[in-house]
Design a protein around this motif. Structure first.
Motif, short mmCIF file in Angstrom:
data_model
loop_
_atom_site.label_atom_id
_atom_site.label_comp_id
_atom_site.label_asym_id
_atom_site.label_seq_id
_atom_site.Cartn_x
_atom_site.Cartn_y
_atom_site.Cartn_z
N SER A 113 18.88 45.04 59.22
CA SER A 113 18.79 45.52 57.50
C SER A 113 20.17 46.40 57.47
CB SER A 113 17.61 45.98 57.31
OG SER A 113 17.40 46.71 57.51
N GLU A 114 20.75 47.17 58.21
CA GLU A 114 21.40 48.21 58.17
C GLU A 114 22.72 47.30 58.39
OE1 GLU A 114 21.65 51.73 60.61
OE2 GLU A 114 20.09 50.60 61.65
N GLU A 115 24.15 48.07 56.90
CA GLU A 115 25.22 47.69 56.78
C GLU A 115 26.11 48.61 57.30
OE1 GLU A 115 25.55 46.33 53.06
OE2 GLU A 115 24.59 45.15 52.51
N LEU A 116 26.75 48.08 57.89
CA LEU A 116 28.48 49.34 58.21
C LEU A 116 28.47 50.21 56.66
CD1 LEU A 116 30.94 46.17 60.43
CD2 LEU A 116 29.12 49.00 60.79
N ASN A 117 28.57 51.10 56.66
CA ASN A 117 29.72 51.97 55.83
C ASN A 117 31.09 51.61 55.47
OD1 ASN A 117 31.58 53.72 57.53
ND2 ASN A 117 29.66 54.74 57.40
#
Length: 235
Positions: A208-212
């Motif tokens: 679920s993590e995203e790149l900034n």
């Protein structure tokens, strides 16, 4: 005549006489249940599966280093094990009980340096560092492979441009891209190594993590540069 003295050591098995009360509570023929609920059973089965995957992957890496398994069979088996590993840990309960790889290894006394590195990278060694010779660009098959590479690069870059920057979106797209590249050429070109580095970065993120924003700009620049570097190898 002599006072009975308390022995300071533990009694031998022959000096123990079980009481009728205790004997009545133990049934040696009764099956011992390790879990009390279906949820617990499923959890332990999943953790056992993860343990099996890790040990199998360690054996597979050793076999590949010894040339005991061919590249095609190795790549297929390794890819399947990596997917099964990720699939098991995608369950929140399993992931919580697992903790992280180093904790799990310490708890179960696992020595698996090769499997640890492969899980860190998240790619078969044949994809990370291809060793085979690709088809020449003059064949019809190679032309089709080159078209697939172009399509994969464009698909990945389009995903970045429209803001699809989550790990579970980008990682499989980038895996497809580097896999397609390796089918065409095993030559090094500008920023090819950065694709692998980005794959490792994405692999270590949660689904679920995203790149900034900074990471999104960096990966777009690196992948675009890698695409132009790939095209240069075909000239």
């Amino acid at each position: 005549m002599y006072a009975q003295r308390q022995l300071s050591y533990a009694p031998t098995p022959y000096s123990y006489t079980p009481t009728s009360t205790l004997s009545a509570t133990i049934n040696l023929d009764e099956e011992l249940k390790l879990t009390s609920t279906n949820a617990e059973r499923d959890l332990y089965e999943s953790l056992a599966e993860v343990y099996s995957i890790i040990t199998t992957l360690e054996a597979l890496e050793k076999a590949f280093l010894k040339d005991s398994i061919g590249e095609v069979d190795y790549t297929e088996t390794c890819s399947r094990l990596l997917k099964q590993y990720k699939s098991n840990l995608a369950d929140e309960n399993v992931g919580r009980a697992f903790g992280d790889l180093e904790t799990f290894k310490k708890e179960w006394d696992l020595e698996c340096p090769r499997a640890t590195e492969r899980l860190r990278v998240g790619l078969p060694a044949t994809v990370e560092q291809p060793t085979h010779r690709a088809a020449t660009a003059t064949t019809g098959a190679a032309a089709s492979l080159i078209a697939a590479v172009t399509e994969n690069f464009i698909t990945f870059l389009d995903a970045i441009r429209i803001g699809m920057v989550s790990k579970d979106t980008l990682h499989p797209l980038l895996v497809d891209t580097i896999t397609a590249v390796n089918k065409v050429t095993d030559k090094e070109f500008e920023n090819k190594g950065k694709i692998v580095n980005w794959l490792i970065t994405l692999n270590q993120m949660r689904a679920s993590e995203e790149l900034n924003q900074d990471q999104a700009r960096d990966i777009q620049f690196d992948v675009e540069s890698a695409y132009y570097g790939f095209k240069a190898t075909l000239e």
